[in-house]
Motif scaffolding. Structure first.
Motif, PDB file in Angstrom:
ATOM      1  N   ALA A   7       0.842  -1.196   0.000  1.00  0.00           N
ATOM      2  CA  ALA A   7       0.000   0.000   0.000  1.00  0.00           C
ATOM      3  C   ALA A   7       0.878   1.247   0.000  1.00  0.00           C
ATOM      4  O   ALA A   7       1.860   1.313   0.745  1.00  0.00           O
ATOM      5  N   ILE A   8       0.529   2.208  -0.823  1.00  0.00           N
ATOM      6  CA  ILE A   8       1.303   3.453  -0.900  1.00  0.00           C
ATOM      7  C   ILE A   8       1.040   4.333   0.308  1.00  0.00           C
ATOM      8  O   ILE A   8       1.948   4.928   0.873  1.00  0.00           O
ATOM      9  N   GLY A   9      -0.205   4.399   0.723  1.00  0.00           N
ATOM     10  CA  GLY A   9      -0.567   5.313   1.801  1.00  0.00           C
ATOM     11  C   GLY A   9      -0.865   6.695   1.255  1.00  0.00           C
ATOM     12  O   GLY A   9      -0.799   6.944   0.039  1.00  0.00           O
ATOM     13  N   HIS A  10      -1.189   7.617   2.139  1.00  0.00           N
ATOM     14  CA  HIS A  10      -1.532   8.983   1.736  1.00  0.00           C
ATOM     15  C   HIS A  10      -0.486   9.942   2.270  1.00  0.00           C
ATOM     16  O   HIS A  10       0.058   9.740   3.362  1.00  0.00           O
ATOM     17  N   HIS A  11      -0.204  10.993   1.496  1.00  0.00           N
ATOM     18  CA  HIS A  11       0.852  11.916   1.912  1.00  0.00           C
ATOM     19  C   HIS A  11       0.536  12.603   3.238  1.00  0.00           C
ATOM     20  O   HIS A  11       1.442  13.051   3.943  1.00  0.00           O
ATOM     21  N   HIS A  12      -0.757  12.694   3.598  1.00  0.00           N
ATOM     22  CA  HIS A  12      -1.114  13.302   4.879  1.00  0.00           C
ATOM     23  C   HIS A  12      -0.616  12.466   6.058  1.00  0.00           C
ATOM     24  O   HIS A  12      -0.549  12.955   7.193  1.00  0.00           O
ATOM     25  N   GLU A  13      -0.255  11.210   5.782  1.00  0.00           N
ATOM     26  CA  GLU A  13       0.193  10.314   6.844  1.00  0.00           C
ATOM     27  C   GLU A  13       1.449  10.833   7.542  1.00  0.00           C
ATOM     28  O   GLU A  13       1.664  10.578   8.726  1.00  0.00           O
ATOM     29  N   VAL A  14       2.264  11.600   6.810  1.00  0.00           N
ATOM     30  CA  VAL A  14       3.527  12.073   7.393  1.00  0.00           C
ATOM     31  C   VAL A  14       3.298  13.123   8.474  1.00  0.00           C
ATOM     32  O   VAL A  14       4.216  13.435   9.235  1.00  0.00           O
ATOM     33  N   THR A  15       2.096  13.683   8.543  1.00  0.00           N
ATOM     34  CA  THR A  15       1.811  14.692   9.575  1.00  0.00           C
ATOM     35  C   THR A  15       0.945  14.148  10.700  1.00  0.00           C
ATOM     36  O   THR A  15       0.645  14.875  11.641  1.00  0.00           O
ATOM     37  N   GLN A  16       0.558  12.896  10.615  1.00  0.00           N
ATOM     38  CA  GLN A  16      -0.274  12.317  11.663  1.00  0.00           C
ATOM     39  C   GLN A  16       0.556  12.066  12.912  1.00  0.00           C
ATOM     40  O   GLN A  16       1.676  11.539  12.836  1.00  0.00           O
ATOM     41  N   PRO A  17       0.025  12.421  14.101  1.00  0.00           N
ATOM     42  CA  PRO A  17       0.795  12.270  15.341  1.00  0.00           C
ATOM     43  C   PRO A  17       1.300  10.857  15.588  1.00  0.00           C
ATOM     44  O   PRO A  17       2.440  10.674  16.023  1.00  0.00           O
ATOM     45  N   ASP A  18       0.477   9.834  15.281  1.00  0.00           N
ATOM     46  CA  ASP A  18       0.923   8.471  15.557  1.00  0.00           C
ATOM     47  C   ASP A  18       2.088   8.068  14.654  1.00  0.00           C
ATOM     48  O   ASP A  18       3.004   7.354  15.079  1.00  0.00           O
ATOM     49  N   ALA A  19       2.087   8.553  13.404  1.00  0.00           N
ATOM     50  CA  ALA A  19       3.185   8.243  12.491  1.00  0.00           C
ATOM     51  C   ALA A  19       4.468   8.939  12.937  1.00  0.00           C
ATOM     52  O   ALA A  19       5.562   8.346  12.890  1.00  0.00           O
ATOM     53  N   LEU A  20       4.352  10.168  13.390  1.00  0.00           N
ATOM     54  CA  LEU A  20       5.524  10.905  13.856  1.00  0.00           C
ATOM     55  C   LEU A  20       6.079  10.300  15.145  1.00  0.00           C
ATOM     56  O   LEU A  20       7.301  10.209  15.329  1.00  0.00           O
ATOM     57  N   LYS A  21       5.187   9.870  16.032  1.00  0.00           N
ATOM     58  CA  LYS A  21       5.642   9.206  17.258  1.00  0.00           C
ATOM     59  C   LYS A  21       6.345   7.895  16.928  1.00  0.00           C
ATOM     60  O   LYS A  21       7.360   7.551  17.546  1.00  0.00           O
ATOM     61  N   ALA A  22       5.808   7.165  15.950  1.00  0.00           N
ATOM     62  CA  ALA A  22       6.422   5.908  15.546  1.00  0.00           C
ATOM     63  C   ALA A  22       7.811   6.155  14.959  1.00  0.00           C
ATOM     64  O   ALA A  22       8.760   5.413  15.244  1.00  0.00           O
ATOM     65  N   ALA A  23       7.947   7.209  14.145  1.00  0.00           N
ATOM     66  CA  ALA A  23       9.251   7.533  13.567  1.00  0.00           C
ATOM     67  C   ALA A  23      10.242   7.921  14.659  1.00  0.00           C
ATOM     68  O   ALA A  23      11.421   7.519  14.621  1.00  0.00           O
ATOM     69  N   LEU A  24       9.775   8.679  15.647  1.00  0.00           N
ATOM     70  CA  LEU A  24      10.647   9.051  16.759  1.00  0.00           C
ATOM     71  C   LEU A  24      11.097   7.818  17.533  1.00  0.00           C
ATOM     72  O   LEU A  24      12.260   7.705  17.935  1.00  0.00           O
ATOM     73  N   ALA A  25      10.170   6.863  17.727  1.00  0.00           N
ATOM     74  CA  ALA A  25      10.518   5.621  18.418  1.00  0.00           C
ATOM     75  C   ALA A  25      11.567   4.843  17.645  1.00  0.00           C
ATOM     76  O   ALA A  25      12.492   4.268  18.232  1.00  0.00           O
ATOM     77  N   ILE A 101       4.486   5.206   2.588  1.00  0.00           N
ATOM     78  CA  ILE A 101       4.723   6.524   3.181  1.00  0.00           C
ATOM     79  C   ILE A 101       5.283   6.386   4.589  1.00  0.00           C
ATOM     80  O   ILE A 101       6.287   7.020   4.945  1.00  0.00           O
ATOM     81  N   ARG A 102       4.651   5.537   5.410  1.00  0.00           N
ATOM     82  CA  ARG A 102       5.139   5.358   6.778  1.00  0.00           C
ATOM     83  C   ARG A 102       6.497   4.653   6.757  1.00  0.00           C
ATOM     84  O   ARG A 102       7.375   4.969   7.570  1.00  0.00           O
ATOM     85  N   GLY A 103       6.682   3.738   5.808  1.00  0.00           N
ATOM     86  CA  GLY A 103       7.962   3.059   5.690  1.00  0.00           C
ATOM     87  C   GLY A 103       9.094   4.034   5.417  1.00  0.00           C
ATOM     88  O   GLY A 103      10.189   3.903   5.982  1.00  0.00           O
ATOM     89  N   ILE A 104       8.854   5.021   4.557  1.00  0.00           N
ATOM     90  CA  ILE A 104       9.884   6.027   4.270  1.00  0.00           C
ATOM     91  C   ILE A 104      10.207   6.824   5.527  1.00  0.00           C
ATOM     92  O   ILE A 104      11.380   7.124   5.807  1.00  0.00           O
ATOM     93  N   LEU A 105       9.188   7.157   6.317  1.00  0.00           N
ATOM     94  CA  LEU A 105       9.419   7.838   7.600  1.00  0.00           C
ATOM     95  C   LEU A 105      10.325   6.998   8.490  1.00  0.00           C
ATOM     96  O   LEU A 105      11.261   7.499   9.119  1.00  0.00           O
ATOM     97  N   TYR A 106      10.039   5.704   8.563  1.00  0.00           N
ATOM     98  CA  TYR A 106      10.845   4.794   9.371  1.00  0.00           C
ATOM     99  C   TYR A 106      12.292   4.767   8.869  1.00  0.00           C
ATOM    100  O   TYR A 106      13.235   4.800   9.652  1.00  0.00           O
ATOM    101  N   TRP A 107      12.469   4.666   7.538  1.00  0.00           N
ATOM    102  CA  TRP A 107      13.821   4.586   6.975  1.00  0.00           C
ATOM    103  C   TRP A 107      14.630   5.837   7.320  1.00  0.00           C
ATOM    104  O   TRP A 107      15.801   5.743   7.690  1.00  0.00           O
ATOM    105  N   ILE A 108      14.002   6.998   7.179  1.00  0.00           N
ATOM    106  CA  ILE A 108      14.690   8.251   7.513  1.00  0.00           C
ATOM    107  C   ILE A 108      15.079   8.261   8.985  1.00  0.00           C
ATOM    108  O   ILE A 108      16.214   8.605   9.345  1.00  0.00           O
ATOM    109  N   ALA A 109      14.136   7.879   9.851  1.00  0.00           N
ATOM    110  CA  ALA A 109      14.402   7.873  11.289  1.00  0.00           C
ATOM    111  C   ALA A 109      15.512   6.893  11.647  1.00  0.00           C
ATOM    112  O   ALA A 109      16.385   7.198  12.477  1.00  0.00           O
ATOM    113  N   GLN A 110      15.502   5.718  11.023  1.00  0.00           N
ATOM    114  CA  GLN A 110      16.527   4.705  11.316  1.00  0.00           C
ATOM    115  C   GLN A 110      17.910   5.175  10.877  1.00  0.00           C
ATOM    116  O   GLN A 110      18.897   5.003  11.617  1.00  0.00           O
ATOM    117  N   LEU A 111      18.000   5.774   9.692  1.00  0.00           N
ATOM    118  CA  LEU A 111      19.290   6.265   9.206  1.00  0.00           C
ATOM    119  C   LEU A 111      19.803   7.410  10.070  1.00  0.00           C
ATOM    120  O   LEU A 111      20.999   7.487  10.380  1.00  0.00           O
TER     121      LEU A 111
END
Length: 251
Positions: A7-25, A101-111
């Motif tokens: 699933a591609i997801g929606h670009h608005h996902e990058v601003t959702q609080p749960d996605a940002l918290k997950a990336a921070l984690a 979309i969320r996967g890309i957030l994760y990749w950036i956070a991990q790197l």
């Protein structure tokens, strides 16, 4: 086929609080993991006055990485799933368990987590080198690619079996320790040949901070292929859709 679940997801996902918290984690978990893992190697070098690699050093690296990954996965599991690895995230994407979309957030956070860990280590050790992953003498790039594919396959397969599979039941309780164990075991198997990365983020941070990119592509291609294959195999053969029988009705 599982790949249809991507699933591609929606670009608005990058601003959702749960996605940002997950990336921070993911950032924090990866920082914890890389700091302990890379730091153990730097500590061993200091204790041996930059001596040559020894079996003791390999065992120490396996233990440090296994313990640190157990903790890193545990502390992130309830927030982000505790991926701590772009190859694990890629495997989750292939199986339809995370959006691109969320996967890309994760990749950036991990790197970023890996890079910050290496910068902190360089500062705290007064400028010691954060060693980039490298091939041992007599090991060519294709040997290393196969090592990374097989080792990462085992890692992501373990993640699917103990954490992703909806039928996992109580086995999910031991998922972090099982994941830590397979990484430690794989380091004992492959560490003497190519360093046994299994994780592009773990390879990226030291390479960036030390600016050493020799054969760096191996530590991306191998883990991503291995992680994707593990997701395809497990999802295809072992995660099946079951349909609950309709209740019987008395007429």
């Amino acid at each position: 086929m599982p790949i249809r679940n991507i699933a591609i997801g929606h670009h608005h996902e990058v601003t959702q609080p749960d996605a940002l918290k997950a990336a921070l984690a993911e950032f924090i978990s990866t920082l914890i993991f890389v700091f302990a893992g890379q730091g153990s190697g730097m500590a061993f070098s200091k204790l041996t006055n930059n001596g040559s690699a020894t079996p003791d050093g390999l065992v120490a690296a396996a233990i440090a990485h296994g313990f640190a990954l157990f903790v890193a996965v545990s502390v992130g599991a309830n927030i982000s799933g505790g991926h701590v690895n772009p190859a694990v995230t890629f495997g989750a994407l292939v199986g339809g368990n995370i959006t691109l979309i969320r996967g890309i957030l994760y990749w950036i956070a991990q790197l970023l987590g890996s890079t910050v860990a290496c910068l902190l280590l360089k500062f705290a050790t007064n400028g010691m080198t954060t060693s980039a992953f490298a091939l041992s003498s007599g090991v060519n790039v294709w040997n290393a690619v196969v090592f990374e594919i097989v080792m990462t396959f085992g890692l992501v397969y373990t993640v699917y079996a103990t954490a992703v599979d909806p039928k996992k039941g109580n086995i999910g309780i031991i998922a972090p320790i099982a994941i830590g164990f397979i990484v430690g075991a794989n380091i004992l198997a492959g560490g003497a040949f190519d360093g046994a990365s299994m994780n592009p983020a773990v390879s990226f941070g030291p390479a960036l901070v030390s600016w050493s990119w020799d054969n760096h592509w191996v530590y991306w291609v191998g883990p991503l292929i291995g992680g994707g294959l593990a997701a395809l195999v497990y999802d295809t053969f072992f995660i099946v859709c079951t349909h609950e029988a309709l209740p019987t009705t008395d007429y």
